[in-house]
Write an enzyme that holds these catalytic residues in place. Sequence first.
Site, PDB file in Angstrom:
ATOM      1  N   CYS A  17       0.828  -1.204   0.000  1.00 12.77           N
ATOM      2  CA  CYS A  17       0.000   0.000   0.000  1.00 12.77           C
ATOM      3  C   CYS A  17       0.867   1.261   0.000  1.00 12.77           C
ATOM      4  CB  CYS A  17      -0.905  -0.002   1.236  1.00 12.77           C
ATOM      5  SG  CYS A  17      -1.875   1.506   1.449  1.00 12.77           S
ATOM      6  N   CYS A  37       0.130   3.272   3.633  1.00 10.40           N
ATOM      7  CA  CYS A  37       0.587   2.846   4.958  1.00 10.40           C
ATOM      8  C   CYS A  37       1.666   1.774   4.930  1.00 10.40           C
ATOM      9  CB  CYS A  37      -0.600   2.356   5.782  1.00 10.40           C
ATOM     10  SG  CYS A  37      -1.266   0.753   5.246  1.00 10.40           S
ATOM     11  N   CYS A  42      -6.233  -2.766   0.922  1.00 11.57           N
ATOM     12  CA  CYS A  42      -5.092  -2.740   1.817  1.00 11.57           C
ATOM     13  C   CYS A  42      -5.475  -3.448   3.111  1.00 11.57           C
ATOM     14  CB  CYS A  42      -4.672  -1.299   2.101  1.00 11.57           C
ATOM     15  SG  CYS A  42      -3.382  -1.162   3.367  1.00 11.57           S
ATOM     16  N   CYS A  69      -5.142  -0.252   6.052  1.00 12.14           N
ATOM     17  CA  CYS A  69      -5.839   1.040   6.052  1.00 12.14           C
ATOM     18  C   CYS A  69      -7.056   0.942   5.143  1.00 12.14           C
ATOM     19  CB  CYS A  69      -4.912   2.179   5.627  1.00 12.14           C
ATOM     20  SG  CYS A  69      -4.459   2.182   3.867  1.00 12.14           S
ATOM     21  N   ASP A 117      19.863  -0.652 -18.395  1.00 13.00           N
ATOM     22  CA  ASP A 117      19.840  -1.825 -17.522  1.00 13.00           C
ATOM     23  C   ASP A 117      18.841  -2.843 -18.071  1.00 13.00           C
ATOM     24  OD1 ASP A 117      19.672  -3.671 -15.500  1.00 13.00           O
ATOM     25  OD2 ASP A 117      19.138  -2.245 -13.930  1.00 13.00           O
TER      26      ASP A 117
END
Length: 415
Positions: free
Chosen positions: A198, A201, A220, A223, A339
């Site tokens: 999340c 949070c 989530c 939260c 990369d």
Amino acid sequence: MSTQLPVRARLAVAATRGVAAVSRATGRGDGSVIGGRVGLGIDPRLLRRLAAGRQVALVSGTNGKTTTTRLTAAAIGVLGQVASNPFGANLPNGHVSALALAPHTSYAALEVDEHYLPHACDAARPRVIAMLNLTRDQLDRAMEVAMIARLWRDTVRGRHLHVVANADDPLVVWAADAAEEVSWVAAGQRWHDDSEVCPECGSAIERVPHANGTAIHWRCTGCALARPNPQWTLDDEAVIDPDGNRHDVKLSLPGRVNRANAMMALAVAARFGVRPNEALPRLAEVTSVAGRYAVVERDGKAIRLLLAKNPAGWLEAFDMAEQAPTLLCINARDPDGLDTSWLFDVDFAPLRGCRVLISGERAYDLGVRLAVNDIDFVHVRSFTDALATMPDGRAEVIANYTAFQQIRAELNRVD
């Protein structure tokens, strides 16, 4: 519109158009970047001046920007000519060129690089922003995806605009939730690795799968952040609008992801007053986007070109590709990112059973990854060599950005 501009801005517009025309005439490109660069050099406020008085839609996300912008421009085109940047020049230079080349249009649909969304909002003052998705991309130089989500969230907070957002991407939902007005679209999310945590949070994101394995809800675990109820949904090959009306989507572009892109375009166009049944015939007329999805006949082969530049994009490319001889081509130049370790985030298992050829400047990196995935392959030195080894019939080409452009240019030279 240009006659209403200050003298300096009119000079900048003329220079933008002239330089772009020279670039096209000399075969150096479509002129979108160099033309805009010259114009902004003459008048740094040119983008703001050209956007003033227009109704503007911005389209941003890691994947699907160019296609969704093309479809959005087609949908809004019901109302009249639309200024747009169809070849993916999604920085301020490209925006200036797009608007300068269509000075008298009332509407604009502009693709925006996800890092530049704040700048584009400040200058273009959009009526609508479409937020598609956020995933890892160009690991050596791109911002971490949660940082971009924060950037987007700060960008839309307090602005008077409408956001059309993908309800299936937790990062997008968190960013868009700060906007005053949001239309939620169930555009889907096949790649989950960048949204397992999340952004609010730091707790785990929990997904509840449908019986067929497709995630239909997420939340989530720490939260209140959760998938919002979408106003726009996709049912097989039909879009269901906020009023519950079902609209069959018949596209020339392949794959479920492009039906989702079309739904995003319809949701944006609806904010301009365009009804889905008015826009859908125009979406069906889009057959390729900056060379993507185009099928080219060459030496007895029907070659389709697909662009894939990051793990999420490769998943969608595999979904669109047929079981046919397939050329994979990888470079690692500056526009691609230097990369190539992201190749190990891609599951190449869908290619099992296909004849696979590999090419490009970093073909050996790709070969190592395919070997780990137990995919048999043949290395070829060039696109021409690949064609010589393929049987007649359908052939798929999946390439990252500069490799795609090289192959497209080679096909155009033969034409």
